[in-house]
Motif scaffolding. Structure first.
Motif, mmCIF file in Angstrom:
data_model
loop_
_atom_site.group_PDB
_atom_site.id
_atom_site.type_symbol
_atom_site.label_atom_id
_atom_site.label_comp_id
_atom_site.label_asym_id
_atom_site.label_seq_id
_atom_site.Cartn_x
_atom_site.Cartn_y
_atom_site.Cartn_z
ATOM 1 N N VAL A 1 -5.246 -1.664 -11.348
ATOM 2 C CA VAL A 1 -4.602 -2.848 -10.755
ATOM 3 C C VAL A 1 -5.001 -2.883 -9.284
ATOM 4 O O VAL A 1 -4.785 -1.917 -8.549
ATOM 5 N N SER B 1 -13.654 -0.088 -12.303
ATOM 6 C CA SER B 1 -13.196 0.735 -11.173
ATOM 7 C C SER B 1 -14.362 1.041 -10.239
ATOM 8 O O SER B 1 -15.401 1.532 -10.696
ATOM 9 N N HIS C 1 -9.031 7.753 -12.185
ATOM 10 C CA HIS C 1 -8.013 7.588 -13.221
ATOM 11 C C HIS C 1 -8.394 6.601 -14.324
ATOM 12 O O HIS C 1 -8.189 6.879 -15.500
ATOM 13 N N THR C 2 -8.956 5.467 -13.935
ATOM 14 C CA THR C 2 -9.412 4.518 -14.961
ATOM 15 C C THR C 2 -10.416 5.220 -15.859
ATOM 16 O O THR C 2 -10.338 5.144 -17.097
ATOM 17 N N ARG D 1 -14.515 3.450 -8.510
ATOM 18 C CA ARG D 1 -14.714 4.907 -8.588
ATOM 19 C C ARG D 1 -15.256 5.300 -9.970
ATOM 20 O O ARG D 1 -15.232 6.465 -10.355
ATOM 21 N N VAL E 1 -4.351 -5.302 -6.107
ATOM 22 C CA VAL E 1 -3.561 -6.443 -5.616
ATOM 23 C C VAL E 1 -3.174 -7.341 -6.799
ATOM 24 O O VAL E 1 -3.485 -8.524 -6.854
HETATM 25 C C1 FMN Z 1 -7.499 -2.345 -2.946
HETATM 26 C C2 FMN Z 1 -6.444 -1.703 -3.798
HETATM 27 C C3 FMN Z 1 -5.404 -2.480 -4.265
HETATM 28 C C4 FMN Z 1 -4.411 -1.919 -5.076
HETATM 29 N N1 FMN Z 1 -3.397 -2.709 -5.524
HETATM 30 C C5 FMN Z 1 -2.432 -2.191 -6.321
HETATM 31 C C6 FMN Z 1 -1.380 -3.020 -6.811
HETATM 32 O O1 FMN Z 1 -1.284 -4.206 -6.536
HETATM 33 N N2 FMN Z 1 -0.437 -2.442 -7.613
HETATM 34 C C7 FMN Z 1 -0.510 -1.114 -7.978
HETATM 35 O O2 FMN Z 1 0.347 -0.653 -8.725
HETATM 36 N N3 FMN Z 1 -1.518 -0.314 -7.524
HETATM 37 C C8 FMN Z 1 -2.478 -0.816 -6.705
HETATM 38 N N4 FMN Z 1 -3.499 -0.023 -6.263
HETATM 39 C C9 FMN Z 1 -3.576 1.393 -6.705
HETATM 40 C C10 FMN Z 1 -4.627 1.608 -7.804
HETATM 41 O O3 FMN Z 1 -4.317 0.849 -8.956
HETATM 42 C C11 FMN Z 1 -4.652 3.102 -8.176
HETATM 43 O O4 FMN Z 1 -4.976 3.858 -7.030
HETATM 44 C C12 FMN Z 1 -5.631 3.421 -9.290
HETATM 45 O O5 FMN Z 1 -5.425 4.755 -9.706
HETATM 46 C C13 FMN Z 1 -7.081 3.298 -8.846
HETATM 47 O O6 FMN Z 1 -7.915 3.470 -9.972
HETATM 48 P P1 FMN Z 1 -9.130 4.532 -9.973
HETATM 49 O O7 FMN Z 1 -8.466 5.861 -9.877
HETATM 50 O O8 FMN Z 1 -9.877 4.313 -11.216
HETATM 51 O O9 FMN Z 1 -9.946 4.258 -8.757
HETATM 52 C C14 FMN Z 1 -4.478 -0.538 -5.419
HETATM 53 C C15 FMN Z 1 -5.544 0.238 -4.934
HETATM 54 C C16 FMN Z 1 -6.510 -0.328 -4.134
HETATM 55 C C17 FMN Z 1 -7.655 0.536 -3.603
#
Ligand code: FMN
Length: 234
Positions: A87, A9, A16-17, A11, A89
């Motif tokens: 996830v 991640s 969340h991860t 972040r 994209v």
């Molecule tokens: C560039 C990008 C692409 C994403 N693509 C998807 C996706 O294809 N499907 C989905 O369910 N969420 C998608 N998300 C949402 C992230 O999975 C979600 O915000 C997640 O909580 C991010 O993880 P983090 O909190 O550890 O940063 C995407 C987010 C970003 C920034």
């Protein structure tokens, strides 16, 4: 038991991860594992150049002298490799994929037949343990994880490691305002820890435990409603 967590991640541990994986790590440590965590976004890891020198001129060694040298050493010693990624994209994040592509020095160039497929032999010093996927998504439906799960399963065949399952949490962002939405978050965190303990102590995670983590905790229509006005749309 040696565990290597690679958190993809951008972040890192903050969001969340990171939150999900920290409970998983707690469970694995409870069960006696040594856990090392690295963040792919922090590392200086260049793209694989596709030169195959790691199979020809410098067997087992990449011509790029960057942080991947140390990561390859850690991967070689890991009984359990945890790939943690949101996830992005429909797949893993870019920095994690870049890191994974650079794992080729662990293989030998020639082909062998393994499980009725052409594969590469693994070099002798590499432990061939398990891989676990930990992932979060923004969308609600569990099938949003399918391309990523399939990718990690295929990767396991390439690495000759056993796929040991996935800890999945969709609409992970709801967890921030969980109480307001009437979502009980503690049982989910407890199940994540339990999955970590099970993995290290028995070698596998119970489906009932994984189900508590991944089950729907808020109706989809409510999720859609919550996103209205959430982003500053023009
Ligand atoms: C560039 C990008 C692409 C994403 N693509 C998807 C996706 O294809 N499907 C989905 O369910 N969420 C998608 N998300 C949402 C992230 O999975 C979600 O915000 C997640 O909580 C991010 O993880 P983090 O909190 O550890 O940063 C995407 C987010 C970003 C920034």
């Amino acid at each position: 038991m040696e565990v290597l967590v690679i958190n993809g991640s951008p972040r890192k541990g903050r969001m969340h991860t990171g939150r999900i994986v920290s409970h998983f790590i707690e469970g694995m440590k409870d069960a006696g594992a040594n856990v090392d965590t690295i963040y792919s976004i922090e590392l200086n890891i260049g793209d694989c150049k596709g030169c195959f020198n790691c199979w020809t001129n410098t067997p087992g060694k990449c011509i790029q002298d960057d942080d991947m040298t140390e990561v390859l050493g850690k991967m070689a010693n890991a009984d359990i490799l945890v790939l943690a990624t949101p996830v992005y994209v429909d797949g893993m994040t870019g920095s994690l994929k870049t890191l994974v592509d650079r794992f080729l020095p662990h293989l030998k160039g020639r082909f062998v037949i393994r499980n009725d497929h052409c594969r590469h032999p693994i070099r002798d010093h590499i432990r061939q343990g398990k891989v676990v996927l930990v992932s979060v998504s923004g969308f609600t439906e569990l099938d949003n994880f399918d391309p990523l799960i399939n990718h990690v399963k295929a990767m396991c065949k390439n690495m000759n490691r056993e796929y040991a399952g996935a800890v999945l949490r969709s609409v992970a962002w709801i967890m921030e305002g969980a109480a307001e939405q009437g979502v009980q978050i503690e049982p989910i965190y407890e199940a994540i820890k339990q999955a970590g303990r099970e993995l290290v102590s028995t070698g596998s995670m119970k489906d009932e435990t994984l189900e508590i983590i991944r089950r729907e905790f808020i109706p989809r229509d409510t999720v859609v409603e919550l996103t209205q006005g959430f982003y500053n749309e023009k």
